[in-house]
Enzyme design. Structure first.
Site, PDB file in Angstrom:
ATOM      1  N   VAL A  59       0.774  -1.429  -0.131  1.00 32.81           N
ATOM      2  CA  VAL A  59      -0.116  -0.286  -0.099  1.00 32.81           C
ATOM      3  C   VAL A  59       0.835   1.214   0.143  1.00 32.81           C
ATOM      4  CG1 VAL A  59      -1.767   1.364   1.180  1.00 32.81           C
ATOM      5  CG2 VAL A  59      -1.831  -1.321   1.165  1.00 32.81           C
ATOM      6  N   GLU A 171      -3.329   1.625  -2.060  1.00 31.62           N
ATOM      7  CA  GLU A 171      -3.024   3.091  -2.104  1.00 31.62           C
ATOM      8  C   GLU A 171      -3.957   3.897  -1.001  1.00 31.62           C
ATOM      9  OE1 GLU A 171      -5.768   4.825  -2.918  1.00 31.62           O
ATOM     10  OE2 GLU A 171      -6.665   2.894  -3.454  1.00 31.62           O
ATOM     11  N   GLY A 311     -10.404   1.341  -1.731  1.00 31.43           N
ATOM     12  CA  GLY A 311      -9.029   1.405  -1.940  1.00 31.43           C
ATOM     13  C   GLY A 311      -8.368   0.482  -0.814  1.00 31.43           C
ATOM     14  N   GLU A 312      -7.039   0.837  -0.529  1.00 35.11           N
ATOM     15  CA  GLU A 312      -6.144   0.388   0.237  1.00 35.11           C
ATOM     16  C   GLU A 312      -5.604  -1.240  -0.266  1.00 35.11           C
ATOM     17  OE1 GLU A 312      -8.113  -0.151   4.175  1.00 35.11           O
ATOM     18  OE2 GLU A 312      -8.711   1.952   4.325  1.00 35.11           O
ATOM     19  N   GLY A 313      -6.133  -1.480  -1.440  1.00 34.79           N
ATOM     20  CA  GLY A 313      -5.694  -2.949  -1.865  1.00 34.79           C
ATOM     21  C   GLY A 313      -6.778  -3.894  -1.347  1.00 34.79           C
TER      22      GLY A 313
END
Length: 347
Positions: A59, A171, A311-313
């Protein structure tokens, strides 16, 4: 900025892989997308017996100059650093998903507007304390952009050296959906108004204002190549993602692509080297407005559709177990002959 990414096309291997899949104890095609994944990973690794080894999620976090005004984001810029603290403390969704699925989670400070304590379990790759506001000037210099590409690649090389061959990306960065929308418009030529969505939760009025602001930004610049476009519109975390994706493909790793922002980085990466797409598995279809259009542009077929836009993966972390089970069935599931099961009858 040259990446030696080899094509995975190998007709002889493809025949062998497909035959191996077809001879498992099941009707042909009965495992659907899992068969496609198994086939692709075999091609990526150039073997009939591929493996998922030490899967990781990386991330990248960075701040954006435009966020300081609060015109395109409902949350203040400080949330980026606060969420990095949350990652470090294990309290975010990506922590839960990674822990549940046995994934090695790495957090990277690509350019957060905050100085983290050195004792934190964070990879310090900071380019600067956030980008500039592209309403007024390019987000970063070309030199900063190149540095971000190389740092992203170095992080991936280190993971590869440690035995990781399968990697997902995530991200964190307040206002990074704005950068992603601008990059999407540049690389796909889709009108910017069709690329802009709610981000972290804008209402209709907020989305309309965001569209107007980003339309003005888009008209302000005329980038001549992918690197220049990233330097003008991107974030440090997005540039670092792009370099990481390209390096992962060069190292013949399986790349699991997350949502809107990670796919924006991939748009830049494939503009630099088209072969990168052959190494990518698309985790999910994000609920962020522009993502499905990105996927269509790339002719990509995502594995999951869960209404995610965090997000964050997180999408990648949910998809990697499907990658693992696909490889496992290819290697461990019995063939008709081995199991003593009668196969399809022939006329």
């Amino acid at each position: 900025m040259t990446y030696r990414i080899e094509s995975i096309i190998n007709p002889e291997l493809e025949v062998k892989l497909q035959q191996k899949i077809n001879l498992k104890t099941k009707p042909i095609g009965a495992l659907g997308e899992l068969e496609r994944i198994a086939f692709k990973i075999g091609c990526i690794q150039q073997t009939e017996n591929p493996k998922v080894e030490n899967p990781a999620i990386v991330v990248f976090a960075g701040d954006h100059g435009i966020a300081a005004k609060g015109e395109v984001n409902p949350f203040p810029q400080e949330v980026t650093s606060q969420m990095v603290y949350n990652f470090v403390n294990g309290g975010a969704a990506i922590n839960i998903f990674s822990n549940t699925n046995g994934l090695n989670l790495k957090i990277v400070d690509a350019g957060v507007n905050y100085k983290f304590p050195e004792v934190f379990d964070i990879i310090n790759a900071k380019i600067d304390f956030g980008t500039k506001n592209y309403q007024e000037e390019p987000a970063m210099t070309l030199e900063q952009c190149e540095k971000a590409f190389f740092k992203g690649g170095d992080i991936i090389s280190t993971l590869k050296d440690g035995g990781t061959n399968t990697i997902g990306f995530g991200e964190m960065g307040i206002s990074n959906t704005s950068s992603a929308a601008l990059l999407m418009a540049y690389f796909t030529k889709i009108p910017i108004s069709d690329c802009v969505g709610a981000g972290t939760g804008l209402n209709n009025e907020g989305i309309s204002k965001k569209q107007q602001i980003l339309s003005e930004v888009y008209k302000k610049y005329d980038p001549k190549n992918p690197l220049e476009a990233m330097s003008v519109f991107g974030g440090f975390e997005i540039a670092m993602l792009c370099g990481a994706i390209l390096k992962a493909a060069e190292l013949k790793m399986t790349i699991v692509i997350d949502g809107f922002i990670v796919t924006a980085a991939l748009l830049a990466a494939q503009a630099i080297n088209k072969n990168v797409l052959e190494y990518c598995i698309f985790a999910h279809n994000s609920n962020e407005k522009g993502h499905i259009k990105m996927l269509n542009f790339l002719n990509a077929k995502p594995l999951l559709s869960l209404g995610l836009r965090l997000g964050e993966g997180t999408g990648a972390a949910l998809a990697i177990p499907l990658v693992q089970v696909s490889v496992n069935f290819l290697n461990d599931m019995a063939s008709f002959d081995a199991a003593g099961v009668s196969g399809e009858t022939k006329d």
